[in-house]
Design a protein around this motif. Structure first.
Motif, PDB file in Angstrom:
ATOM      1  N   GLN A  14      13.660  72.330  87.691  1.00 33.42           N
ATOM      2  CA  GLN A  14      14.864  71.556  87.992  1.00 33.42           C
ATOM      3  C   GLN A  14      16.000  72.048  87.098  1.00 33.42           C
ATOM      4  O   GLN A  14      15.767  72.490  85.971  1.00 33.42           O
ATOM      5  CB  GLN A  14      14.634  70.062  87.728  1.00 33.42           C
ATOM      6  CG  GLN A  14      13.590  69.441  88.620  1.00 33.42           C
ATOM      7  CD  GLN A  14      14.042  69.395  90.065  1.00 33.42           C
ATOM      8  OE1 GLN A  14      15.196  69.125  90.355  1.00 33.42           O
ATOM      9  NE2 GLN A  14      13.125  69.659  90.973  1.00 33.42           N
ATOM     10  N   PRO A  15      17.237  71.975  87.552  1.00 34.99           N
ATOM     11  CA  PRO A  15      18.350  72.362  86.684  1.00 34.99           C
ATOM     12  C   PRO A  15      18.450  71.380  85.504  1.00 34.99           C
ATOM     13  O   PRO A  15      17.986  70.248  85.591  1.00 34.99           O
ATOM     14  CB  PRO A  15      19.575  72.265  87.597  1.00 34.99           C
ATOM     15  CG  PRO A  15      19.167  71.376  88.714  1.00 34.99           C
ATOM     16  CD  PRO A  15      17.684  71.527  88.870  1.00 34.99           C
ATOM     17  N   SER A  16      19.029  71.831  84.423  1.00 33.82           N
ATOM     18  CA  SER A  16      19.148  70.970  83.246  1.00 33.82           C
ATOM     19  C   SER A  16      20.010  69.748  83.559  1.00 33.82           C
ATOM     20  O   SER A  16      20.918  69.798  84.382  1.00 33.82           O
ATOM     21  CB  SER A  16      19.736  71.752  82.071  1.00 33.82           C
ATOM     22  OG  SER A  16      21.015  72.222  82.412  1.00 33.82           O
ATOM     23  N   GLN A  17      19.690  68.656  82.899  1.00 33.13           N
ATOM     24  CA  GLN A  17      20.384  67.393  83.125  1.00 33.13           C
ATOM     25  C   GLN A  17      21.734  67.400  82.400  1.00 33.13           C
ATOM     26  O   GLN A  17      21.881  68.015  81.349  1.00 33.13           O
ATOM     27  CB  GLN A  17      19.538  66.231  82.603  1.00 33.13           C
ATOM     28  CG  GLN A  17      18.175  66.121  83.272  1.00 33.13           C
ATOM     29  CD  GLN A  17      18.296  65.718  84.732  1.00 33.13           C
ATOM     30  OE1 GLN A  17      19.091  64.868  85.065  1.00 33.13           O
ATOM     31  NE2 GLN A  17      17.509  66.346  85.582  1.00 33.13           N
ATOM     32  N   HIS A  59      13.796  63.800  88.250  1.00 32.53           N
ATOM     33  CA  HIS A  59      13.005  63.153  87.207  1.00 32.53           C
ATOM     34  C   HIS A  59      12.608  61.742  87.629  1.00 32.53           C
ATOM     35  O   HIS A  59      13.086  61.228  88.630  1.00 32.53           O
ATOM     36  CB  HIS A  59      13.776  63.113  85.881  1.00 32.53           C
ATOM     37  CG  HIS A  59      14.937  62.180  85.866  1.00 32.53           C
ATOM     38  ND1 HIS A  59      16.153  62.501  86.403  1.00 32.53           N
ATOM     39  CD2 HIS A  59      15.061  60.919  85.383  1.00 32.53           C
ATOM     40  CE1 HIS A  59      16.984  61.484  86.246  1.00 32.53           C
ATOM     41  NE2 HIS A  59      16.345  60.507  85.627  1.00 32.53           N
ATOM     42  N   LEU A  68      10.509  64.923  83.457  1.00 34.97           N
ATOM     43  CA  LEU A  68      11.311  65.904  84.187  1.00 34.97           C
ATOM     44  C   LEU A  68      10.391  66.736  85.058  1.00 34.97           C
ATOM     45  O   LEU A  68       9.347  67.211  84.623  1.00 34.97           O
ATOM     46  CB  LEU A  68      12.061  66.811  83.212  1.00 34.97           C
ATOM     47  CG  LEU A  68      13.033  66.120  82.259  1.00 34.97           C
ATOM     48  CD1 LEU A  68      13.625  67.131  81.288  1.00 34.97           C
ATOM     49  CD2 LEU A  68      14.123  65.417  83.032  1.00 34.97           C
TER      50      LEU A  68
END
Length: 80
Positions: free
Chosen positions: A67-70, A40, A63
């Protein structure tokens, strides 16, 4: 004399009682500094103090796709 005193109080004393640390202006997304992070990027649009809050920061976070979740963040201050 009374209208003059009222005018004097409203124009000289009242602004000093309610200072505005964050300038009232148009903030540009394109001119905001970018901080790139993995997955991000963050832009700080404005930061400063107000009468009600000791610290106000408005950030825009973009974001990147796929992408994988934060991870969940725990902040000491309130975030909206």
């Amino acid at each position: 004399m009374r209208p003059f005193l009222l005018f004097l109080i409203l124009t000289v004393v009242a602004p000093a009682a309610f200072p505005q640390a964050i300038a009232s202006k148009v903030y540009s997304w394109n001119h905001s500094p970018i901080v790139k992070q993995p997955g991000h990027e963050e832009r700080t649009l404005l930061a400063g103090t107000t009468r009600d809050f000791s610290n106000v920061t408005v950030q825009g976070i973009t974001l990147f796709p796929n992408q994988p979740s934060q991870p969940i963040q725990e902040l000491e201050e309130e975030a909206l």
